[in-house]
Design an enzyme around this catalytic site. Sequence first.
Site, PDB file in Angstrom:
ATOM      1  N   GLY A 423       0.827  -1.195   0.000  1.00 24.73           N
ATOM      2  CA  GLY A 423       0.000   0.000   0.000  1.00 24.73           C
ATOM      3  C   GLY A 423       0.866   1.252   0.000  1.00 24.73           C
ATOM      4  O   GLY A 423       1.953   1.298  -0.578  1.00 24.73           O
ATOM      5  N   SER A 424       0.401   2.295   0.705  1.00 29.62           N
ATOM      6  CA  SER A 424       1.024   3.620   0.610  1.00 29.62           C
ATOM      7  C   SER A 424       2.425   3.700   1.207  1.00 29.62           C
ATOM      8  O   SER A 424       3.137   4.675   0.963  1.00 29.62           O
ATOM      9  CB  SER A 424       0.129   4.658   1.287  1.00 29.62           C
ATOM     10  OG  SER A 424      -1.092   4.765   0.598  1.00 29.62           O
ATOM     11  N   VAL A 425       2.833   2.714   1.984  1.00 34.72           N
ATOM     12  CA  VAL A 425       4.191   2.727   2.515  1.00 34.72           C
ATOM     13  C   VAL A 425       5.208   2.590   1.376  1.00 34.72           C
ATOM     14  O   VAL A 425       6.407   2.839   1.550  1.00 34.72           O
ATOM     15  CB  VAL A 425       4.349   1.613   3.584  1.00 34.72           C
ATOM     16  CG1 VAL A 425       4.513   0.261   2.943  1.00 34.72           C
ATOM     17  CG2 VAL A 425       5.479   1.917   4.550  1.00 34.72           C
ATOM     18  N   PHE A 426       4.710   2.245   0.184  1.00 34.91           N
ATOM     19  CA  PHE A 426       5.540   2.094  -1.016  1.00 34.91           C
ATOM     20  C   PHE A 426       5.716   3.420  -1.764  1.00 34.91           C
ATOM     21  O   PHE A 426       6.590   3.548  -2.624  1.00 34.91           O
ATOM     22  CB  PHE A 426       4.889   1.055  -1.938  1.00 34.91           C
ATOM     23  CG  PHE A 426       5.656   0.724  -3.186  1.00 34.91           C
ATOM     24  CD1 PHE A 426       6.770  -0.098  -3.150  1.00 34.91           C
ATOM     25  CD2 PHE A 426       5.259   1.238  -4.419  1.00 34.91           C
ATOM     26  CE1 PHE A 426       7.471  -0.412  -4.304  1.00 34.91           C
ATOM     27  CE2 PHE A 426       5.947   0.932  -5.580  1.00 34.91           C
ATOM     28  CZ  PHE A 426       7.070   0.096  -5.520  1.00 34.91           C
ATOM     29  N   LYS A 427       4.894   4.417  -1.448  1.00 30.56           N
ATOM     30  CA  LYS A 427       4.911   5.672  -2.217  1.00 30.56           C
ATOM     31  C   LYS A 427       6.267   6.367  -2.271  1.00 30.56           C
ATOM     32  O   LYS A 427       6.624   6.951  -3.308  1.00 30.56           O
ATOM     33  CB  LYS A 427       3.841   6.618  -1.679  1.00 30.56           C
ATOM     34  CG  LYS A 427       2.423   6.179  -2.041  1.00 30.56           C
ATOM     35  CD  LYS A 427       1.367   7.031  -1.343  1.00 30.56           C
ATOM     36  CE  LYS A 427      -0.033   6.541  -1.724  1.00 30.56           C
ATOM     37  NZ  LYS A 427      -1.094   7.216  -0.942  1.00 30.56           N
TER      38      LYS A 427
END
Length: 687
Positions: A423-427
């Site tokens: 999820g957004s921890v990859f952004k």
Amino acid sequence: MKINFLNVRFYKNKKLILLGITIIMLTSFISFLWWNKIQTISAQKDFNRYMDAWNKKEFKFMYSMIDEESSKKISEADFVKRYTKICNGIELKKVDVKIKKLEKNNDHKGTENINFEVTMDTVAGKLTFFNTAQLRQDKTWKIVWSSKMIFPELGDEDKVRVDTVDAKRGEIKDRNDKVLALDGTAAQIGIIPGKLGNDAGKSKEDVSKILQVAVEDINKKLSASYVKQDMFIPIKTISEDETERINSLLKVPGVMVNKKKARVYPLKEKAAHLVGYIQTINADEMEKNKEEDYKKSDIIGKTGLEKIYEKILRGKDGCEIYIVDKSGKRKKSLISKAKKDGEDLKLTIDSDMQSLLYDELSKDAGAAVAMDPKTGEVLALVSTPSYNPNDFVMGISEDLWKSLNEDEKKPLYNRFQSNLCPGSVFKPVTAVIGLKTKKIDEEVSKDISGLKWQKNKSWGNYFITRVEDYGQPTNLINALVHSDNIYFAQAALDIGKDTLQTELKEFGLGEKIPFEYAMSKSQFDADGDIKDEIQLADSGYGQGEILLNPLHLAVIYSSFVNNGNMIKPYLKYNGTGKTEIWKSNVFSKDVANTILKDLTQVVENPEGTGHQAYIEGLNLAGKTGTAEIKLSQNDVNGTELGWFAAVNTDNPKLLVITMAQDVKEKGGSHYVVPMVRKVFESFIIHK
């Protein structure tokens, strides 16, 4: 001159007669030699059949090959029993025999002597000695047998003994020498049948309830043929610290508790997936490790570090095989092997941090990684829920095994070893690639409004959504602070599929992580190729088919405090804190500083998704992530994974990644942020 033809004829006849006699004698001699040769070959062949039967443990066949005199001295049953007991006792695996000399015995007609060399593969190693056998000719050659055919020094009334000296298995310790696995003692619970009292049935039922062992199993052990009324019959082994159970058991008539050597895991569930456990070696493992000299009774690492570092941790027992006479007096040592203790294994793990992270996640299915981002030392590896490895060492019950396997949270499943949707921890990864390839300008605001977006009508009913419309500017820092899915979906499309895939490979996606404990390979697509624009857009904010291993994610985040270099993680403590780089110059120092500055605002800014982790006086950079796990965009029954990654930026010492499953009704990623905050409070602020 007159010739006497009669004399000449006589002379010629005489020569012919002598020649004939010579031929007959020579033929007889050759025939004699040939016959002896045949006899020798026959004797050798029968001897080899006998020894081959020994190698195959066909003791009844061996008995059929001994001569009549020998069979009068020992019955077939006693013969088989003697060989079986000795072979089992010395754990004989193989017998190799080399005939050195075979000759006729002049003292006893019809017998042959065979001198041979024997090599036995035993529990104490390879035992080599010379021996002599006598064969007597009957219809076939028979062995003139005595116990000396087993060992030259073994008399018929002597016995073979095997003594074992237990070796110590190496301990597993954390960085501060706190023990995570050791050779200790456990409580062996047993019953003395004759002391069960007048109501033996009730006593057995009480033991059954306390130990969770079926009454049928207890009765089976107590009714074995060897059991006597005054014998201690072991029922189950439990941990010595289970004092309440032990005290309850001691109140039951006939129950007794003994100490038993056992592998002990003090952290129990908190480090189970990391440390693993040992059990008795099985047949498949014996075959796989046939060069390592394991015995059937040996233990071996089954999972975790116990398995990975088996060769280092394993101790090799000392052993001696010797002969005693009928009075038990030592007569001859045949072979001995000194014990070799296993080596201790010291880890980079901090058991206090391991315990704290486990306690924080214990109510959930989740995973956590803590590491020093500057050295690569892994400080904690947690998977929840878990199991107690002591149960596996001491004998796990069928009920407990069933409950572990049927538990919907899958306590036997190792989550820190697996791949998960980030999820957004990859952004921040997408941000790095955008800045590196100049497809993102951190100052430029994208034209985004509302809570959903699609590139064009070709996407049909598929839209990228975000949680809030925070207004302008929709630049990089605000997109990270507010975790804007639409911004990073557009960034991925701007970067393009080929460039994104190439750059993700630079981060090690698709590669094996260089780490002692095998981790799943992270991926950006199941088949290694992003299929279409929608998947590309979803990949930008950590959805699509992006799957990351938690440790790999931690290593990626280490690059933000290492000027674009990804640290190489390690688990075996070396005392030097020496830094090794796995991926060099993945991106520039300037890009790293930009990302670190923005991630600091994710925590410090009151509007930041990670502001719950804010600690006054400590500069933290972090990123939240809520990964949606559902069958389609319209699936309302799917679940969510909650992530938070954080690192202290002033003199970085600690990087923590935490993930919890099923957080949809718990606040998404906000559910795990306080857990990470508590780790930094405990190990940076208060230490």
